[in-house]
Design an enzyme around this catalytic site. Structure first.
Site, short mmCIF file in Angstrom:
data_model
loop_
_atom_site.label_atom_id
_atom_site.label_comp_id
_atom_site.label_asym_id
_atom_site.label_seq_id
_atom_site.Cartn_x
_atom_site.Cartn_y
_atom_site.Cartn_z
N VAL A 89 -93.34 -26.53 -83.26
CA VAL A 89 -92.60 -25.92 -84.37
C VAL A 89 -91.12 -25.88 -84.02
O VAL A 89 -90.73 -25.49 -82.92
CB VAL A 89 -93.12 -24.50 -84.64
CG1 VAL A 89 -92.28 -23.79 -85.69
CG2 VAL A 89 -94.58 -24.54 -85.07
N CYS A 90 -90.30 -26.27 -84.99
CA CYS A 90 -88.84 -26.27 -84.81
C CYS A 90 -88.23 -25.34 -85.85
O CYS A 90 -87.99 -25.74 -86.98
CB CYS A 90 -88.29 -27.69 -84.96
SG CYS A 90 -86.51 -27.78 -84.71
#
Length: 167
Positions: A89-90
C-alpha cells in the site's frame, strides 16, 4: 524501558482497543502471536468498486514503532492505483516522517507518531473509495482508472468477486 518494549506495549494496547471498539469494515489479529505482524481483513466498503470483497492484508511494524511507520501489503490480489503490483500500500501516512525528497508530499501528510492502527485503516478506506491517480504506485491501474474506467472497473469487480469466493 527500551523502545522495543514501549512499542510492544503500545501495539498490545492498540490491538486491545481495536478488538473492543472495531473499525467498521476491518478485523484484526496477530500472525503467529507476533505483536509486530498483524493480519487485517479489509471488507470492501459499500458504494465502492470493492463492495462485498474480503481482502487480506499484512501490517508489519518495525521495532521503532511509533517513531517509524508500519508497512501494509495486500495478500489478496488487489488492483488499485495506490497499491503496488506486489500488494504494498502506498499512502502518505505510511511514508517515513519528514520531507519528501521528491516534493510530492508535505511533511504533515506523512507518518507521525500520533497515527494509530485505526487512523491507518481509516486512510485505507479513503484510499479504496478515492484513488489518487496523480502519484500512482500501480501505473497501469492509474492509467486505466483515468483513460478506460470501464476496463478498470471490470478488473476490480472480478478480483472483488474472487476475494469473496476465497473466504
Amino acid at each position: 524501558m527500551s523502545s522495543s518494549e514501549q512499542s510492544t506495549l503500545l501495539l498490545q494496547r492498540q490491538l486491545r482497543d481495536l478488538q473492543r471498539n472495531p473499525v467498521e469494515g476491518f478485523s484484526a489479529g496477530l500472525v503467529d502471536d507476533n505483536i509486530y505482524e498483524w493480519e487485517i481483513l479489509v471488507m470492501g466498503a459499500p458504494d465502492t468498486l470493492y463492495e462485498d470483497g474480503f481482502f487480506k492484508t499484512r501490517l508489519s511494524f518495525p521495532s521503532s514503532y511509533p517513531v517509524m511507520p508500519p508497512t501494509m501489503r495486500f495478500i489478496t490480489e488487489m488492483y488499485h492505483p495506490n497499491v503496488y503490483p506486489d500488494g504494498t500500500v502506498c499512502i502518505s501516512i505510511l511514508h517515513p516522517p519528514g520531507d519528501d525528497k521528491y516534493g510530492y508530499e508535505d511533511a504533515n501528510e506523512r507518518w507521525s507518531p500520533v497515527h494509530t492502527v485505526e487512523t491507518i485503516l481509516l486512510s485505507v478506506i479513503s484510499m479504496l473509495s478515492s484513488p489518487n491517480d496523480e502519484s500512482p504506485a500501480n501505473i497501469q491501474a492509474a492509467k486505466e482508472y483515468r483513460d478506460d474506467y470501464s476496463q478498470f472497473k471490470k478488473k476490480v469487480q472480478r478480483l472483488t468477486r474472487q476475494s469473496a469466493e476465497m473466504l
